[in-house]
Design a protein around this motif. Structure first.
Motif, PDB file in Angstrom:
ATOM      1  N   VAL A  84      21.446 -10.412 -20.722  1.00 21.39           N
ATOM      2  CA  VAL A  84      20.709 -10.199 -21.970  1.00 21.39           C
ATOM      3  C   VAL A  84      21.619 -10.438 -23.174  1.00 21.39           C
ATOM      4  O   VAL A  84      21.237 -11.117 -24.145  1.00 21.39           O
ATOM      5  CB  VAL A  84      20.104  -8.777 -22.006  1.00 21.39           C
ATOM      6  N   LEU A  85      22.832  -9.909 -23.119  1.00 24.06           N
ATOM      7  CA  LEU A  85      23.758 -10.082 -24.233  1.00 24.06           C
ATOM      8  C   LEU A  85      24.160 -11.557 -24.391  1.00 24.06           C
ATOM      9  O   LEU A  85      24.212 -12.082 -25.509  1.00 24.06           O
ATOM     10  CB  LEU A  85      25.013  -9.227 -24.040  1.00 24.06           C
ATOM     11  N   ALA A  86      24.431 -12.228 -23.280  1.00 24.27           N
ATOM     12  CA  ALA A  86      24.820 -13.641 -23.347  1.00 24.27           C
ATOM     13  C   ALA A  86      23.715 -14.459 -24.016  1.00 24.27           C
ATOM     14  O   ALA A  86      23.972 -15.333 -24.839  1.00 24.27           O
ATOM     15  CB  ALA A  86      25.122 -14.181 -21.952  1.00 24.27           C
ATOM     16  N   ASP A  87      22.474 -14.147 -23.672  1.00 21.57           N
ATOM     17  CA  ASP A  87      21.349 -14.856 -24.275  1.00 21.57           C
ATOM     18  C   ASP A  87      21.275 -14.627 -25.778  1.00 21.57           C
ATOM     19  O   ASP A  87      20.908 -15.513 -26.538  1.00 21.57           O
ATOM     20  CB  ASP A  87      20.035 -14.401 -23.631  1.00 21.57           C
ATOM     21  N   GLN A  88      21.635 -13.418 -26.202  1.00 21.54           N
ATOM     22  CA  GLN A  88      21.606 -13.143 -27.638  1.00 21.54           C
ATOM     23  C   GLN A  88      22.757 -13.850 -28.356  1.00 21.54           C
ATOM     24  O   GLN A  88      22.599 -14.300 -29.479  1.00 21.54           O
ATOM     25  CB  GLN A  88      21.660 -11.641 -27.887  1.00 21.54           C
ATOM     26  N   ILE A  89      23.892 -13.943 -27.693  1.00 24.47           N
ATOM     27  CA  ILE A  89      25.028 -14.649 -28.290  1.00 24.47           C
ATOM     28  C   ILE A  89      24.771 -16.160 -28.298  1.00 24.47           C
ATOM     29  O   ILE A  89      25.175 -16.862 -29.200  1.00 24.47           O
ATOM     30  CB  ILE A  89      26.334 -14.323 -27.518  1.00 24.47           C
ATOM     31  N   ALA A  90      24.067 -16.652 -27.267  1.00 25.04           N
ATOM     32  CA  ALA A  90      23.786 -18.093 -27.135  1.00 25.04           C
ATOM     33  C   ALA A  90      25.061 -18.916 -27.293  1.00 25.04           C
ATOM     34  O   ALA A  90      25.190 -19.750 -28.187  1.00 25.04           O
ATOM     35  CB  ALA A  90      22.730 -18.539 -28.153  1.00 25.04           C
ATOM     36  N   PRO A  91      26.031 -18.690 -26.403  1.00 25.78           N
ATOM     37  CA  PRO A  91      27.348 -19.315 -26.608  1.00 25.78           C
ATOM     38  C   PRO A  91      27.354 -20.803 -26.293  1.00 25.78           C
ATOM     39  O   PRO A  91      26.536 -21.296 -25.520  1.00 25.78           O
ATOM     40  CB  PRO A  91      28.231 -18.565 -25.616  1.00 25.78           C
ATOM     41  N   GLU A  92      28.323 -21.477 -26.907  1.00 24.24           N
ATOM     42  CA  GLU A  92      28.579 -22.880 -26.609  1.00 24.24           C
ATOM     43  C   GLU A  92      28.990 -23.033 -25.131  1.00 24.24           C
ATOM     44  O   GLU A  92      28.442 -23.855 -24.417  1.00 24.24           O
ATOM     45  CB  GLU A  92      29.715 -23.341 -27.538  1.00 24.24           C
ATOM     46  N   HIS A  93      29.951 -22.223 -24.701  1.00 25.57           N
ATOM     47  CA  HIS A  93      30.430 -22.241 -23.313  1.00 25.57           C
ATOM     48  C   HIS A  93      30.178 -20.883 -22.678  1.00 25.57           C
ATOM     49  O   HIS A  93      30.447 -19.856 -23.303  1.00 25.57           O
ATOM     50  CB  HIS A  93      31.935 -22.502 -23.246  1.00 25.57           C
ATOM     51  N   LEU A  94      29.749 -20.880 -21.431  1.00 26.99           N
ATOM     52  CA  LEU A  94      29.516 -19.627 -20.703  1.00 26.99           C
ATOM     53  C   LEU A  94      30.086 -19.739 -19.300  1.00 26.99           C
ATOM     54  O   LEU A  94      29.646 -20.574 -18.510  1.00 26.99           O
ATOM     55  CB  LEU A  94      28.014 -19.320 -20.642  1.00 26.99           C
ATOM     56  N   GLU A  95      31.074 -18.894 -19.006  1.00 25.95           N
ATOM     57  CA  GLU A  95      31.611 -18.839 -17.643  1.00 25.95           C
ATOM     58  C   GLU A  95      30.999 -17.661 -16.902  1.00 25.95           C
ATOM     59  O   GLU A  95      30.943 -16.550 -17.437  1.00 25.95           O
ATOM     60  CB  GLU A  95      33.135 -18.617 -17.669  1.00 25.95           C
ATOM     61  N   LEU A  96      30.578 -17.905 -15.674  1.00 25.57           N
ATOM     62  CA  LEU A  96      30.039 -16.822 -14.847  1.00 25.57           C
ATOM     63  C   LEU A  96      31.000 -16.597 -13.691  1.00 25.57           C
ATOM     64  O   LEU A  96      30.900 -17.250 -12.650  1.00 25.57           O
ATOM     65  CB  LEU A  96      28.635 -17.200 -14.339  1.00 25.57           C
ATOM     66  N   CYS A  97      31.969 -15.701 -13.885  1.00 26.04           N
ATOM     67  CA  CYS A  97      32.998 -15.453 -12.889  1.00 26.04           C
ATOM     68  C   CYS A  97      32.569 -14.298 -11.987  1.00 26.04           C
ATOM     69  O   CYS A  97      33.098 -13.177 -12.088  1.00 26.04           O
ATOM     70  CB  CYS A  97      34.334 -15.182 -13.562  1.00 26.04           C
ATOM     71  N   VAL A  98      31.588 -14.570 -11.178  1.00 23.33           N
ATOM     72  CA  VAL A  98      31.069 -13.584 -10.220  1.00 23.33           C
ATOM     73  C   VAL A  98      30.878 -14.304  -8.891  1.00 23.33           C
ATOM     74  O   VAL A  98      30.846 -15.537  -8.851  1.00 23.33           O
ATOM     75  CB  VAL A  98      29.721 -12.992 -10.702  1.00 23.33           C
ATOM     76  N   ASP A  99      30.719 -13.537  -7.818  1.00 25.56           N
ATOM     77  CA  ASP A  99      30.631 -14.158  -6.497  1.00 25.56           C
ATOM     78  C   ASP A  99      29.364 -14.990  -6.330  1.00 25.56           C
ATOM     79  O   ASP A  99      29.374 -16.010  -5.651  1.00 25.56           O
ATOM     80  CB  ASP A  99      30.703 -13.074  -5.409  1.00 25.56           C
ATOM     81  N   GLU A 100      28.272 -14.521  -6.950  1.00 28.54           N
ATOM     82  CA  GLU A 100      27.005 -15.244  -6.820  1.00 28.54           C
ATOM     83  C   GLU A 100      26.532 -15.672  -8.205  1.00 28.54           C
ATOM     84  O   GLU A 100      25.643 -15.041  -8.784  1.00 28.54           O
ATOM     85  CB  GLU A 100      25.945 -14.330  -6.189  1.00 28.54           C
ATOM     86  N   PRO A 101      27.086 -16.741  -8.747  1.00 23.83           N
ATOM     87  CA  PRO A 101      26.740 -17.094 -10.130  1.00 23.83           C
ATOM     88  C   PRO A 101      25.317 -17.631 -10.303  1.00 23.83           C
ATOM     89  O   PRO A 101      24.726 -17.481 -11.376  1.00 23.83           O
ATOM     90  CB  PRO A 101      27.778 -18.168 -10.489  1.00 23.83           C
TER      91      PRO A 101
END
Lengths: 436, 436
Positions: free
Chosen positions: B319-336
């Motif tokens: 939810v927060l990432a969507d509000q930030i709407a970043p240029e780059h987004l890394e998903l460093c989790v086991d199940e991205p």
């Protein structure tokens, strides 16, 4: 008199260049007023909207009446004559069917390095559609803006239109309903754009604003661009008709006038291989200009910006059309397809004698929001893609990182971006450790 | 100290909103200077370019030396170390392979009314790529801008880059060659943009200008927009990393710093489910900031704009990432993948722990020209489509016009556009005449 040109003229290049360069843009000095309105709405929210609307539209709104209720909309819609409602429904259905084919596809693949790559399209979250009031309140524009947004899958579609003295065009409300608009605000001008861009207590902000408007609306859209997306700022409309001598002069005259009647700054250009046909069209235009309702506007447009260009052959016509890069291009020849294949700069093409441009304004299916002022060289008409955005996707495996990571490190070093290189290096180092 | 936030804080909403609203744009007062340069190039052409280049880059050009010769380019390229040339070639190949999949398809169909409908995509005729000089002269950006244009089929691709004191980055010239650029001009600043937009005796004008630049270049691009197309005016760069507690703190620290080292106004944000991990990353960043070359820039960015946000779970992170709407987004989790499916606003996503963002800057394949400053809500990264435009096509048969023409007439009448209606009516009248 419109401009009369022929590629046989010695000074044709210079005349044609002058026609292309002649500016038709309005340059109203509205920036300061718009800045003030934007700042006021940003600072005071609803109260600023209510004040501005009292001033401009002579109505007293409250936070509760900023938007139409469903009952109010239904009551207005009930006043639409059946024939008009049916025509609007047919238009909506055809526009939706055309735009449904524009939905883009996602992609996902694994390349030879083992990297997983792709992209995903998503609709924007919320879109605001501006609809002018008064005589420029076009229900067809509501369909052309809102249907692509709906097809894209936009979750929240709102519309805003001024209601001077409380009056609204019921067809505009019907078009909004047919297109799936969720909320309609009684707001116009720069204050409406400000509400959509910044949000207020009663108006939630959107991600993109589209739709035509006057100089204030255009200036406000330019100002808020970046904070929200906007569509193109449209210039005056234009049409090029390429016609051989076997056409009906009156039909072509009407096609030219259907552009000219939009705006005294609109431009209608006939390119023909037959000088006598050109003269016949000029006569037919003069005839029709005696009777049509908007003869003052259309007459001014034709006199100041209209042109008839005689060419030796259709090949020459294609070259000129490409240089003009018109918003609308009619190909009134027996075999329009080969001619169309040689023209690259045009917002919309209308092929053959049975396709007057007006079909495209309403019921053809393609969008009528098109690039003006020669911008068809580098832009396209409104589409479903204008209400979506694409996220690119990349996923490395350890193997893929081993394969391409060192090249990234090398390039990072060449650009003196050390942390970039180290972020790859640190991971590669782990991969190169002996197994425990 | 970066901003430290947690969704458990009572005032989290207010803190997060402040983080989102904090402006990082520069607001240089360059408009007047840029206007002067544009007017001068428009009026005096080559002479203005030569004067401006003498002033800014301390070199004496002539009409003949505005562009590099093939021999000059080859001589520069010969100086590129083999490892860097190989890395650039690998990058070019991968970027080309990715973008080749973006080529759009034309469409053509006949609908139930008998109308022939469709659209056609065409490449733009000519495109100009701006490349900054000095430390911001990035060969990777040349590839990212020019390769999509080449894949689109743009006929003429030119590049322009300042050569202060006669110096040029050989890697930039190699990148231009690999990407198929036809001509490289020794021009920078607003004068280069003016040359591309208006044309001069020696520089042919283009249809669209892309590529990054300083405040003067950005202001010039804004000014000429409309006459030519432009890409987005990029703001400072940003990254959001979503990481669970099972990551290597140093890797994540380097990923954050690889954004921060671009610009003191860049923004790097970590969102984590594990507060202790957040602290470990903060420590690792502090460690790395002691040694990396660009520690002053990266340190200022991290201190002023960096943030660590602790959340309860990955759903909250999305939810927060969507509000930030970043240029780059890394998903460093086991199940991205399931996490990615719940985030809609991001220019580019990097999935899993083996995909540092730097891979995407160089060799991943997707474009690194991406929407900044939260504009991923309504726009996308650079693609092949940005170098093409679409012409819509419509062809009526007499039968199709009979079927849908009357609705167009009705709507034209409702919009008080008489000539529109008559252009349809005149044709329908012919169809309704008795056969001779």
């Amino acid at each position: 008199m419109p401009h009369i040109l022929s590629t046989s003229q010695d000074d044709f290049e210079a005349r044609f260049a002058a026609l292309l360069e002649s500016t038709r843009e309005e340059d109203a000095d509205v920036e300061a007023a718009v800045d003030e309105i934007l700042a006021d709405v940003r600072a005071r929210g609803d109260a600023a909207l209510i004040d501005a609307t009292r001033r401009h539209d002579r109505i007293e709104l409250t936070a509760a009446t900023l938007a139409f209720t469903t009952e109010e909309i239904e009551a207005e819609i009930a006043r639409v004559p059946v024939a008009e409602a049916d025509a609007l429904r047919l238009a909506a259905d055809r526009i939706r069917a055309y735009h449904l084919r524009q939905l883009p596809e996602d992609a996902n693949w694994t390349d030879e390095a083992g990297a997983r790559l792709g992209w995903r399209w998503n609709a924007m979250g919320a879109v605001g559609l501006y609809v002018p009031g008064g005589t420029a309140s076009y229900p067809s524009s509501v369909l052309m803006n809102a249907i692509p947004a709906g097809v894209a899958g936009v979750e929240r579609m709102v519309m805003t239109t001024p209601t001077p003295d409380g009056k609204v065009n019921p067809l505009v409300l019907l078009a909004a309903k047919l297109a799936g608009v969720d909320t309609v605000y009684r707001l116009g001008g720069a204050q409406a754009i400000a509400a959509l861009a910044y949000g207020t207590e009663s108006v939630a902000r959107v991600d993109k604003i589209t739709g035509p408007g006057n100089a204030y609306v255009a200036a406000a859209k330019r100002r808020v661009f970046g904070r929200v997306g906007i569509d193109m700022i449209a210039g005056p409309s234009e049409i090029v008709v390429i016609a051989d001598g076997s056409n009906e002069p009156d039909w072509i005259a009407l096609d030219l006038l259907s552009q000219a009647e939009h705006d005294a700054k609109a431009q209608a250009i006939l390119i023909t291989t037959d000088p006598l046909f050109g003269e016949a069209v000029a006569d037919a235009v003069a005839d029709r200009l005696r009777t049509i309702e908007r003869r003052e506007i259309a007459g001014a447009s034709w006199r100041d910006h209209g042109a008839i260009i005689t060419v030796h052959d259709l090949g020459e016509a294609a070259v000129l059309a490409d240089q003009i890069a018109p918003e609308h291009l009619e190909l009134c020849v027996d075999e329009p397809e080969p001619l169309a294949a040689n023209i690259f700069n045009a917002g919309a093409m209308f092929l053959g004698k049975w396709t007057p441009e007006a079909i495209g304004d309403y019921v053809g299916g393609p969008n009528h929001v098109l690039p003006t002022s020669r911008s068809a060289r580098f832009s396209s008409g409104l589409s479903v893609l204008d209400f979506m955005k694409r996220t690119t996707l990349a996923k490395m495996t350890p193997g893929a990182l081993k394969a391409i990571g060192p090249a990234a490190e090398t390039l990072a070093r060449s650009e003196s971006l050390e942390a970039h290189g180290l972020s790859v290096r640190a991971r590669l180092a782990r991969l190169n450790e002996p197994a425990p």
